[in-house]
Design an enzyme around this catalytic site. Structure first.
Site, PDB file in Angstrom:
ATOM      1  N   LYS A  80       1.090  -0.951   0.216  1.00 48.44           N
ATOM      2  CA  LYS A  80       0.123  -0.174  -0.064  1.00 48.44           C
ATOM      3  C   LYS A  80       0.912   1.215   0.011  1.00 48.44           C
ATOM      4  O   LYS A  80       2.183   1.295   0.775  1.00 48.44           O
ATOM      5  CB  LYS A  80      -0.796  -0.154   1.414  1.00 48.44           C
ATOM      6  CG  LYS A  80      -1.915   0.876   1.356  1.00 48.44           C
ATOM      7  CD  LYS A  80      -2.761   0.752   2.444  1.00 48.44           C
ATOM      8  CE  LYS A  80      -4.082   1.599   2.655  1.00 48.44           C
ATOM      9  NZ  LYS A  80      -4.947   1.568   3.889  1.00 48.44           N
ATOM     10  N   SER A 159      -9.469   1.257   3.185  1.00 52.59           N
ATOM     11  CA  SER A 159      -8.860   2.055   2.116  1.00 52.59           C
ATOM     12  C   SER A 159      -7.720   1.470   1.571  1.00 52.59           C
ATOM     13  O   SER A 159      -7.286   1.866   0.761  1.00 52.59           O
ATOM     14  CB  SER A 159      -8.103   3.297   3.125  1.00 52.59           C
ATOM     15  OG  SER A 159      -7.131   2.735   3.901  1.00 52.59           O
ATOM     16  N   SER A 183      -9.590  -0.982   7.515  1.00 51.53           N
ATOM     17  CA  SER A 183      -9.003  -0.687   6.141  1.00 51.53           C
ATOM     18  C   SER A 183      -8.465  -1.812   5.453  1.00 51.53           C
ATOM     19  O   SER A 183      -8.432  -1.934   4.092  1.00 51.53           O
ATOM     20  CB  SER A 183      -8.166   0.473   6.289  1.00 51.53           C
ATOM     21  OG  SER A 183      -8.749   1.563   6.167  1.00 51.53           O
TER      22      SER A 183
END
Lengths: 494, 515
Positions: A80, A159, A183
């Site tokens: 990420k 996310s 997330s």
């Protein structure tokens, strides 16, 4: 054969590498080719082709000598874009950090690199990981692969949506996400993946650009529980550079084959308060089905009560915004980050940098957080939220006297359509973390396990939670379920 | 009509008020002074990073990624700083908190890269201490007196960086950002600048002994903020002003004294004292208002969740970052104890003990001299305090510039054995201070500075003088005793400053009276 290769798992692919049937460079090229083919899902912000090829060549030498450094040697992974990677742009999907190139690796990245894993790219997220849809990104929204229609797509969740889609499309075997309120688990649930939020402090946060320091943990997304375990074994364990990391030595997890496991007598709790107003019927049914299945397999499944659950989400929201307000204070454009063309005063320069560098979500959280932290509001909001957090944590402590694990939904619904999500953004933003954030408030581990497809053809998942450092049993039960439900990975139409 | 009435009553009130205040003007103003001290902890690296704390390093070279707020970096608490904080707190009689916390204090400033300072607001490292010290400024006080000041708290915190401004741009140096500080908050128990200065002096001498702070005020290693207000007895405390970053001990005395005078002047003129932050200008010797903080700052304190609570092992609690009991056992002799020892064991006066303890290098020289030879301690103290200090001042030197402290001991030994006289002692001291590397006895030999102690030789000298200065002898005989001094003076110069004048006085008197 080659396309199938990316759809296997880590154990198989590393055996093929070891036996010389596939070369690391071939595998990485395959992965990079796949990333290019699946570009329209917008999973990646940066593709690290050059670095990946370089790493694969070094890896190839190790395999030629039959000396791989770990179970992850040569395995393509994605990270990420809120984890710092040395000499590789780390943007947090924001204008503020669009040109930020860290001079160091996050501990998670360093451990993966040391283990020989090959980083193929940095994945998309909501700006500074604030969101649960991966649509508030300066790089545009990430699209779910299930029931994909470019004009009318489903959201990937977030996310860590980029990491989820990177794994779901088969561009890599596992990806690192971050999990502050869900997330990692949320996109895992929407994309049909296993998503692990480890115990707070088990995996170092050094280099994870913080959202909420007291809740953030690096998360893992993979298609199978075994793959999650392979990654966890590499990244978990004490890091002297993170004062909140647990000093107790981490013992690598070895899960037996699912067929040799038994869950007889295992006490599993169903917290009644998780059956909330906005839970969809299909998710409720799935939850119920799995509970029944576990019972049939010999587990003792019982209802438990966690009375403070309903206060959790609002309390989470206050604490989140307060820490965000503080953590975002460093982005002033002086030492690094976006700097506007403004020189009338230092204050004006700060204001302009922050006005342009942050999106609306980030700015509103900064404003709310600072409001809660004002002397006159502090006790009314922040202190109260801290106290409530303690109550929520106590709820978990109490429930462990009765059961070993909790079974709940992960998300309240299947993945929503992007256009529906935009229309009802407030509704989703207020409720999507309902089942997931409590684990972050308490610091406990939780894993989302994909179960089946909805009538609409979208993944449905459940969540398991356990007490601190209960990853071995948590993941064992996840694997047990996984083996029974046999979730149909890759069976989407593209 | 109503207005007129109220105007009248207002006028009446004013008259009454003026009378009252005239009466109360006769009551003396009382001043209340409180200090906050930022002491830089003596440590190789910063409070939360491995960057060096070396002073005067090139700009922005002592900067770790954490110090310039690179995203994702985390603080790691420097154990040495905790040790220093605990040791200081124990030395200052504080109660150590077994658990303390770190907090973030938020404000935007270019030299504060994170947008907050990590400090200890909710639960500091230690509370409730006190410091007892002697107040004695020669020339200001006739006699020393003891003062006791309470310490509210001692906390660990980071320093900020430094902004450098020129005409059209500002630059930032982060070498200082994250340097470890102890903030000491004293209760407002002081009454004037001399007390404030004495407190700082005592603190300096304590911190230097336990080696937790260099106290080099010229390097900013010790910075003093003073809160000052005035009021009249039986009236509530007045509005206070704060003087920030006073950089020397005399500055503290000067700034506080100036500020008290300024406030009295304002009040006497019927003007209010404003609650403001002022700065001490050491050149003009006055305090000046600093740029207004436009609005009251709300620092939005928040727990620093990247750092777990700080545990200190103390008493029955055996697990902690550092062990307070062990540190307590390592506390060396403190200034107050030294002063007492100097008086009790060495026979010095209270004043001598205070002056020596306030001047650590001079004290060291004293101890070296008296511990390595048999010598009159009081004489040594006197010589150091008077002759040595005078010469240091004249030469613009500091007491730690003295190269061969043992030479001073040699001089004093020669003096005590009457091998030289007091004048020669001064001459030798000057020789040494101006860089003569030879030992005092060598210089004495070489320059033939020995005192003339031989009675016959002295008699001869005196006889010669009596012969040469007939007029003075006549004066003396006719009862002008002053003339004796002139004769003695003549012996001094005739002997080239070498005659034993104690003996000469006797010999000369004998000769004159028996003549």
């Amino acid at each position: 054969m080659m396309d199938k290769l990316l759809k296997t798992n880590i154990k198989i692919v590393t055996r093929l590498l070891f036996e010389g049937i596939v070369k690391p460079t071939e595998l990485v090229n395959l992965s990079l080719k796949k990333i290019a083919e699946e570009k329209h899902f917008n999973a990646f912000i940066t593709v690290t082709s050059k670095e990946a090829k370089f790493l694969a060549e070094k890896c190839e030498k190790r395999y030629l000598e039959k000396k791989p450094v770990s179970d992850l040697d040569g395995v393509p992974i994605a990270i990420k874009d809120n984890f710092c990677t040395e000499n590789i742009k780390t943007t947090c999907a924001s204008k503020m950090l669009e040109n930020f190139v860290p001079a160091y690796n996050a501990t998670v990245c360093q451990r993966l690199l040391d283990a020989g894993a090959v980083l193929v790219g940095k994945t998309n997220l909501d700006q500074f990981a604030m969101g649960s849809a991966t649509i508030d990104s300066s790089h545009g929204p990430t699209k779910n692969i299930w029931k994909f229609d470019n004009e009318n797509f489903y959201i990937a969740g977030g996310s860590s949506g980029g990491s989820a889609v990177a794994v779901a499309t088969g561009t890599c075997f596992a990806a690192i996400g971050s999990d502050t309120g869900g997330s990692t688990r949320n996109p895992a649930s929407y994309c049909g993946l296993v998503g692990l939020k480890p115990t707070y402090g088990l995996v170092s946060r050094l280099g994870l650009i913080p959202l909420v320091n007291s809740m953030d943990v690096p998360g893992i997304l993979a298609r199978t529980v075994d793959d999650v375990v392979s990654v966890l074994n590499v990244i978990a364990g004490y890091d002297e550079k993170d004062s909140t990391s647990r000093s107790k030595p981490f013992r690598k997890i070895r899960l037996p084959p699912a067929s040799k496991m038994s869950i007889k007598g295992l006490k599993i709790g169903i917290p009644v308060e998780y059956n909330c107003e906005y839970l969809s019927q299909e998710v409720a049914d799935t939850w119920n089905d799995i509970a029944t299945m576990l019972k049939n397999e010999g587990a003792i499944v019982k209802q438990v009560s966690m009375p403070n659950t309903e206060y959790s989400i609002v309390c989470y929201s206050i604490l989140n915004q307060c820490e965000v307000a503080s953590n975002m204070a460093r982005y002033d454009g002086i030492e690094y980050g976006f700097r506007a063309d403004e020189d009338s005063s230092t204050e004006k320069l700060y204001a302009t940098n922050r006005k342009i560098g942050f999106n609306e979500v980030v700015k509103s959280r900064i404003l709310c957080g600072n409001y809660f932290l004002l002397t006159r509001n502090y006790d009314k909001y922040f202190t109260k939220a801290l106290k409530t957090r303690r109550l929520i944590s106590n709820d978990f402590d109490n429930v462990w006297d009765e059961v070993s694990l909790l079974l709940t939904p992960t998300t309240l619904t299947e993945a929503p359509l992007y256009k529906d999500y935009l229309q009802k953004a407030n509704h989703y933003k207020l409720n999507e973390d309902y089942c997931t954030q409590a684990a972050n408030m308490a610091g406990i581990p939780a894993v989302s396990v994909p179960i089946k497809l909805s009538k609409n053809g979208l993944p449905l998942s459940v969540q398991l939670m356990g007490k601190n450092l209960s990853e071995p049993v948590l993941l064992a039960v996840a694997k047990y379920i996984e083996n029974i439900v046999k979730f149909p990975h890759f069976q989407y139409e593209t | 009509m109503v207005l007129e009435n109220s105007y009248k009553s207002l006028t009446k009130f004013r008259i009454l008020y003026r009378r009252l205040s005239q009466v109360s003007n006769k009551v003396k103003w009382e001043s209340v002074v409180g200090l906050e001290v930022h002491a830089q902890i003596n440590s190789e690296s910063k409070l939360f990073s491995r960057a060096s704390t070396k002073f005067s390093s090139p700009v922005n070279t002592n900067v770790a990624l954490f110090d310039c707020s690179i995203p994702g970096t985390l603080p790691i608490l420097n154990k040495r700083c905790v040790e220093a904080g605990v040791l200081t707190a124990l030395t200052l009689n504080c109660r150590i908190n077994p658990v303390s916390h770190f907090d973030r204090k938020h404000y935007f400033y270019a030299d504060l890269p994170m947008g907050y300072q990590i400090t200890q607001q909710r639960a500091p490292l230690a509370n409730d201490g006190y410091l007892e010290f002697q107040v004695f400024t020669p020339g200001f006080h006739k006699t020393p007196y003891t003062k006791k000041v309470k310490i509210k708290q001692l906390q660990l915190e980071q320093d900020s960086g430094k902004s450098l401004h020129d005409e059209n741009r500002s630059l930032v140096d982060l070498n200082r950002a994250g340097v470890p500080l102890m903030e000491l908050v004293f209760d407002p128990d002081l009454k004037d600048g001399e007390e404030a200065a004495a407190l700082v002096k005592e603190l300096v001498s304590i911190l230097q002994r336990i080696n937790t702070c260099s106290c080099k005020m010229e390097e900013g290693a010790l910075r003093v903020d003073a809160n000052i207000s005035i009021h009249k007895a039986s009236e509530p405390l007045g509005i206070r002003t704060e003087i920030k970053n006073i950089g020397s001990v005399r500055g503290v005395a000067g700034a506080v004294a100036y500020e008290i005078k300024r406030q009295i002047k304002l009040k006497e003129a019927g003007k209010p004292v404003l609650n403001e932050t002022r700065a001490w200008d050491a050149v003009t010797k006055s305090t000046v208002a600093m740029r207004d903080k436009e609005v009251q700052q709300d620092y939005r304190y928040m727990p620093e969740t990247n750092l777990p609570p700080l545990h200190i092992a103390i008493g029955p609690i055996t697990v902690g970052c550092v062990n307070a009991d062990k540190l307590k056992a390592s506390i060396p002799e403190l200034p107050e104890q030294t002063r007492r020892r100097l008086r009790d064991d060495k026979g010095l006066t209270l004043e001598q003990s205070i002056i020596l303890v306030n001047d650590a290098p001079l004290l060291k020289i004293f101890e070296e001299i008296v511990n390595s030879r048999k010598i009159n301690c009081k004489m040594v103290a006197n010589f150091l305090i008077n002759e040595v200090n005078t010469l240091l001042n004249k030469n613009e030197m500091e007491s730690d510039d003295i190269e061969h402290p043992q030479y001073i001991g040699d001089i004093l030994e020669l003096l005590e054995k009457e091998e030289i006289n007091r004048n020669t002692a001064k001459v030798l001291l000057e020789e040494i201070f101006s860089g003569n590397q030879k030992s005092p006895s060598e210089i004495v030999n070489e320059k033939k500075l020995f005192q003339i102690n031989d009675d016959d030789e002295l008699k001869k000298l005196c006889e010669d003088v009596i012969k040469e200065l007939e007029k003075a002898v006549r004066d003396y005989k006719s009862g002008k005793t002053k003339a004796f001094k002139a004769l003695l003076g003549a012996v001094v110069s005739k002997s080239n400053n070498r005659a034993n004048m104690r003996k000469c006085a006797g010999i000369l008197k004998d000769m004159l009276d028996n003549k």
